[in-house]
Design a protein around this motif. Structure first.
Motif, PDB file in Angstrom:
ATOM      1  N   SER A 291      -2.633   4.161  -5.001  1.00 61.34           N
ATOM      2  CA  SER A 291      -3.118   2.545  -4.979  1.00 61.34           C
ATOM      3  C   SER A 291      -2.614   1.931  -4.694  1.00 61.34           C
ATOM      4  O   SER A 291      -2.365   0.681  -4.065  1.00 61.34           O
ATOM      5  CB  SER A 291      -3.488   2.730  -6.094  1.00 61.34           C
ATOM      6  N   ARG A 292      -0.859   1.519  -5.123  1.00 62.10           N
ATOM      7  CA  ARG A 292       0.092   0.002  -5.154  1.00 62.10           C
ATOM      8  C   ARG A 292       0.179   0.315  -3.436  1.00 62.10           C
ATOM      9  O   ARG A 292      -0.305  -1.362  -3.644  1.00 62.10           O
ATOM     10  CB  ARG A 292       0.758   0.567  -6.551  1.00 62.10           C
ATOM     11  N   PRO A 293       0.924   1.164  -2.674  1.00 62.24           N
ATOM     12  CA  PRO A 293       1.177   0.302  -1.968  1.00 62.24           C
ATOM     13  C   PRO A 293       0.307   0.416  -1.059  1.00 62.24           C
ATOM     14  O   PRO A 293      -0.241  -1.025   0.618  1.00 62.24           O
ATOM     15  CB  PRO A 293       2.338   1.296  -1.112  1.00 62.24           C
ATOM     16  N   VAL A 294      -1.415   0.703  -0.670  1.00 60.51           N
ATOM     17  CA  VAL A 294      -2.429   0.399  -0.184  1.00 60.51           C
ATOM     18  C   VAL A 294      -2.635  -0.296  -0.467  1.00 60.51           C
ATOM     19  O   VAL A 294      -3.631  -1.237   0.467  1.00 60.51           O
ATOM     20  CB  VAL A 294      -3.597   1.799  -0.079  1.00 60.51           C
ATOM     21  N   GLY A 295      -3.426  -1.029  -1.675  1.00 57.76           N
ATOM     22  CA  GLY A 295      -3.859  -2.631  -2.301  1.00 57.76           C
ATOM     23  C   GLY A 295      -2.753  -3.472  -1.892  1.00 57.76           C
ATOM     24  O   GLY A 295      -3.543  -4.819  -1.347  1.00 57.76           O
ATOM     25  N   LEU A 296      -2.106  -3.501  -1.764  1.00 55.02           N
ATOM     26  CA  LEU A 296      -0.958  -4.466  -1.733  1.00 55.02           C
ATOM     27  C   LEU A 296      -0.815  -5.521  -0.240  1.00 55.02           C
ATOM     28  O   LEU A 296      -1.080  -7.264  -0.109  1.00 55.02           O
ATOM     29  CB  LEU A 296       0.721  -4.231  -1.908  1.00 55.02           C
ATOM     30  N   PRO A 297      -1.213  -4.804   0.875  1.00 54.61           N
ATOM     31  CA  PRO A 297      -0.655  -5.522   1.835  1.00 54.61           C
ATOM     32  C   PRO A 297      -1.915  -6.721   2.105  1.00 54.61           C
ATOM     33  O   PRO A 297      -1.730  -8.090   1.977  1.00 54.61           O
ATOM     34  CB  PRO A 297      -0.799  -4.835   2.936  1.00 54.61           C
ATOM     35  N   TRP A 298      -3.151  -6.591   1.216  1.00 55.32           N
ATOM     36  CA  TRP A 298      -4.351  -7.311   1.633  1.00 55.32           C
ATOM     37  C   TRP A 298      -4.040  -8.568   0.411  1.00 55.32           C
ATOM     38  O   TRP A 298      -4.105  -9.800   0.310  1.00 55.32           O
ATOM     39  CB  TRP A 298      -5.918  -6.692   1.025  1.00 55.32           C
ATOM     40  N   PHE A 299      -3.411  -8.140  -0.602  1.00 53.76           N
ATOM     41  CA  PHE A 299      -2.886  -8.980  -2.238  1.00 53.76           C
ATOM     42  C   PHE A 299      -1.770  -9.908  -1.362  1.00 53.76           C
ATOM     43  O   PHE A 299      -2.080 -11.481  -1.350  1.00 53.76           O
ATOM     44  CB  PHE A 299      -3.142  -8.489  -3.236  1.00 53.76           C
ATOM     45  N   ASN A 300      -1.388  -9.223  -0.261  1.00 56.01           N
ATOM     46  CA  ASN A 300      -0.240 -10.262  -0.056  1.00 56.01           C
ATOM     47  C   ASN A 300      -0.205 -11.129   1.334  1.00 56.01           C
ATOM     48  O   ASN A 300      -0.308 -12.028   1.329  1.00 56.01           O
ATOM     49  CB  ASN A 300       1.490  -9.705   0.618  1.00 56.01           C
ATOM     50  N   ALA A 301      -1.309 -10.895   2.050  1.00 55.34           N
ATOM     51  CA  ALA A 301      -1.075 -11.440   3.324  1.00 55.34           C
ATOM     52  C   ALA A 301      -2.292 -11.991   3.195  1.00 55.34           C
ATOM     53  O   ALA A 301      -1.839 -13.696   3.518  1.00 55.34           O
ATOM     54  CB  ALA A 301      -2.517 -10.683   4.146  1.00 55.34           C
TER      55      ALA A 301
END
Ligand SMILES: *[C@@H]1O[C@H](CO)[C@@H](O)[C@H](O)[C@H]1NC(C)=O
Ligand SMILES: *[C@@H]1O[C@H](CO)[C@@H](O)[C@H](O)[C@H]1NC(C)=O
Ligand SMILES: *[C@@H]1O[C@H](CO)[C@@H](O)[C@H](O)[C@H]1NC(C)=O
Ligand SMILES: *[C@@H]1O[C@H](CO)[C@@H](O)[C@H](O)[C@H]1NC(C)=O
Ligand SMILES: *[C@@H]1O[C@H](CO)[C@@H](O)[C@H](O)[C@H]1NC(C)=O
Ligand SMILES: *[C@@H]1O[C@H](CO)[C@@H](O)[C@H](O)[C@H]1NC(C)=O
Ligand SMILES: *[C@@H]1O[C@H](CO)[C@@H](O)[C@H](O)[C@H]1NC(C)=O
Ligand SMILES: *[C@@H]1O[C@H](CO)[C@@H](O)[C@H](O)[C@H]1NC(C)=O
Length: 465
Positions: A291-301
């Motif tokens: 969940s962590r690496p998959v959810g991160l890119p949207w949050f970061n972008a």
């Protein structure tokens, strides 16, 4: 006063004291539609009941929304596993005279609200939910420019949700385009469905854990219904499907007899909801490492677009499926059962499989009903008493503002620019590495989401009436 006299006094009060446990001063009420996890029609759970209005002195200057699609007839899995077999069994058991059976008599002339062919499509209620969100954002952000486009993953239900949303948001025809992002299995992190291109993610994760509690809570319900209609031989899966039908039938017909509290009591619903929360905990929540690496890119972008000096749009709105928003919440550290104690290592202990943790923060009904939405707002605050003038960042989940853990140094649960920048960097440092952590086995992967600035995704198409 004797007990008899007391009863006489109480008996003149304008409510029934004996009926279903109602007691003096009781204001108990229960709405099953607010406990239906991923099949809940859209509602605002007020979790927490914080003020959705911007804090005093603050005006949103740029916002981003990540939305789950609106209500559908049923997803394929729910139809194939639970609802379809229940409906077929009902059709097979023509000898049962349901009309004489209390709390099940509606089955005498009940018909399924949809067929398998309709399963994944948006309902009229779903279109209304999406249009309503469009109108809501129009009212909430009068000072922002309308977007030139909104983004959506390519499935029909997400695409149609985006279209209905646009119809509610735009003030004239053809102002806003819808851009479709293909739901590729080989896009790395660069899509609105990154879990589909993450080999380490399995859509069935959590089923085993969930079924432990499901077997437990359905047992007495099965016994009760089988006492009423022994010929039908209600199974655990039948009970489960009937409870799902409360949600699905409601978003098709506007109401459902399966929601009747004489059929399933409030405690039955809370147990169903908990079995779902266990599933989502292990599937898209804190109990699944990816969940962590998959959810991160949207949050970061998204965070970086909101923090940028200039941006093409004032409003970045995207549509996806039920999996992504909860994974983004995990990457952001929200609805963490361990937030006020415990640790990363003990997170699974917060969701026991043999009893309900009523105090959990992780409630799927609150984070992924149909049309569920996560917003990040950039606020321009001036003269906000007790705070410096400047930019602050605030998260709303279904309109309720949420404080990012350790990042609440602004007004109204918001976080200062410096604090937010550091928060995002810290999350990236912990959770970056999509391709490696997902065990990507295809070429040309990427760990970063760029759809909002990548010209190759195109400008999309206008939305017809
Ligand atoms: C319904 O009856 C048909 C024909 O007898 C049978 O093949 C099917 O398995 C039954 N379905 C259920 C869910 O009992
Ligand atoms: C009831 O259904 C269960 C599960 O399908 C099955 O194992 C059992 O044999 C059935 N009982 C009767 C009496 O049909
Ligand atoms: C959840 O909270 C615990 C305790 O504060 C913390 O150690 C853990 O990192 C948090 N998990 C995430 C994904 O933020
Ligand atoms: C929680 O359980 C899942 C599934 O068994 C496991 O993959 C994960 O590592 C566990 N999390 C922790 C922190 O132990
Ligand atoms: C922030 O708000 C103040 C007061 O309304 C205004 O003067 C200023 O231009 C705004 N700044 C931005 C970056 O919008
Ligand atoms: C690799 O990915 C990039 C970015 O998604 C894309 O533009 C390019 O066409 C891809 N190349 C191949 C060979 O698939
Ligand atoms: C985070 O966003 C920044 C700015 O767009 C980018 O340079 C970086 O590669 C991103 N990292 C991840 C893991 O998404
Ligand atoms: C998209 O719109 C921009 C700005 O109007 C334009 O420059 C660009 O050529 C368009 N791209 C495509 C693929 O039509």
């Amino acid at each position: 006063m004797s007990a008899r006299q007391l009863r006489q006094v109480l008996s003149v009060l304008p409510f029934a004291l004996s009926a279903s446990g109602t007691a003096l001063y009781s204001t108990y009420s229960f709405n099953p539609l607010e406990h239906l996890g991923g099949v809940a029609p859209y509602f605002e759970p007020q979790d927490p009941p914080t003020d959705p209005a911007p804090p005093q002195g603050c005006t949103p200057s740029r916002v981003a929304y990540l939305n789950r699609h609106a209500a559908i007839y049923a997803n394929d899995y729910d139809y194939d596993e639970y609802i379809g077999p229940f409906v077929e069994k009902l059709e097979n058991n023509t000898a049962i005279d349901w009309s004489k059976i209390p709390s099940l008599n509606f089955l005498a002339d009940w018909t399924a609200p949809f067929s398998e062919a309709e399963a994944e499509l948006l309902t009229q209620v779903g279109k209304l939910e999406a249009t309503q969100l469009g109108v809501s954002l129009n009212l909430r952000y009068p000072q922002l420019r309308l977007p030139s486009k909104v983004w959506t993953s390519s499935a029909e239900r997400t695409y149609k949700s985006a279209q209905s949303f646009v119809r509610g948001l735009e003030t004239d025809n053809n102002q806003i385009n819808v851009v479709s992002i293909y739901e590729s299995k080989e896009a790395g992190a660069d899509s609105l469905t990154p879990y589909k291109s993450c080999p380490a993610y399995s859509s069935s994760a959590g089923s085993d854990q969930s079924s432990v509690y499901k077997e437990k809570f359905t047992k007495p319900i099965m016994a009760r219904l089988n006492a009423l209609a022994p010929e039908f031989n209600f199974t655990s899966d039948d009970i489960y499907g009937m409870m799902e039908l409360c949600g699905y039938e409601t978003v098709v017909r506007g109401k459902s007899p399966f929601c009747d509290l004489d059929l399933f009591s409030p405690d039955d619903w809370l147990a169903w909801e908990y079995s779902e929360d266990i599933r989502y905990h292990y599937n898209v929540g804190y109990g699944n490492q990816v969940s962590r690496p998959v959810g991160l890119p949207w949050f970061n972008a998204t965070a970086n677009i909101l923090m940028a000096h200039t941006a093409a749009e004032d409003m970045y709105v995207s549509f996806t499926h039920r999996e992504l928003p909860p994974m983004v919440l995990v990457a952001m550290g929200l609805f963490n059962n361990s937030a006020f104690g415990g640790s990363e290592a003990t997170i699974n202990d917060t969701m026991p499989l043999d009893r309900i943790n009523y105090r959990r923060a992780w409630k799927s009904s609150h984070v992924l009903p149909f049309m569920s939405n996560i917003a990040i707002e950039r606020l321009n605050c001036t003269g906000s008493y007790g705070y410096d003038d400047g930019d602050y960042y605030r998260v709303l989940v279904n309109s309720a503002s949420q404080e990012l853990p350790g990042c609440g140094d602004g007004p109204g649960n918001s976080c200062s620019r410096a604090g937010f920048e550091k928060y995002v960097q810290d999350r990236v440092a912990m959770f970056a590495g999509f391709s490696e952590k997902c065990g990507v086995d295809y070429k040309n992967t990427t760990d970063v989401m760029t759809i909002y600035s990548d010209p190759s995704v195109g400008n999309g198409t206008v939305v017809g009436k």
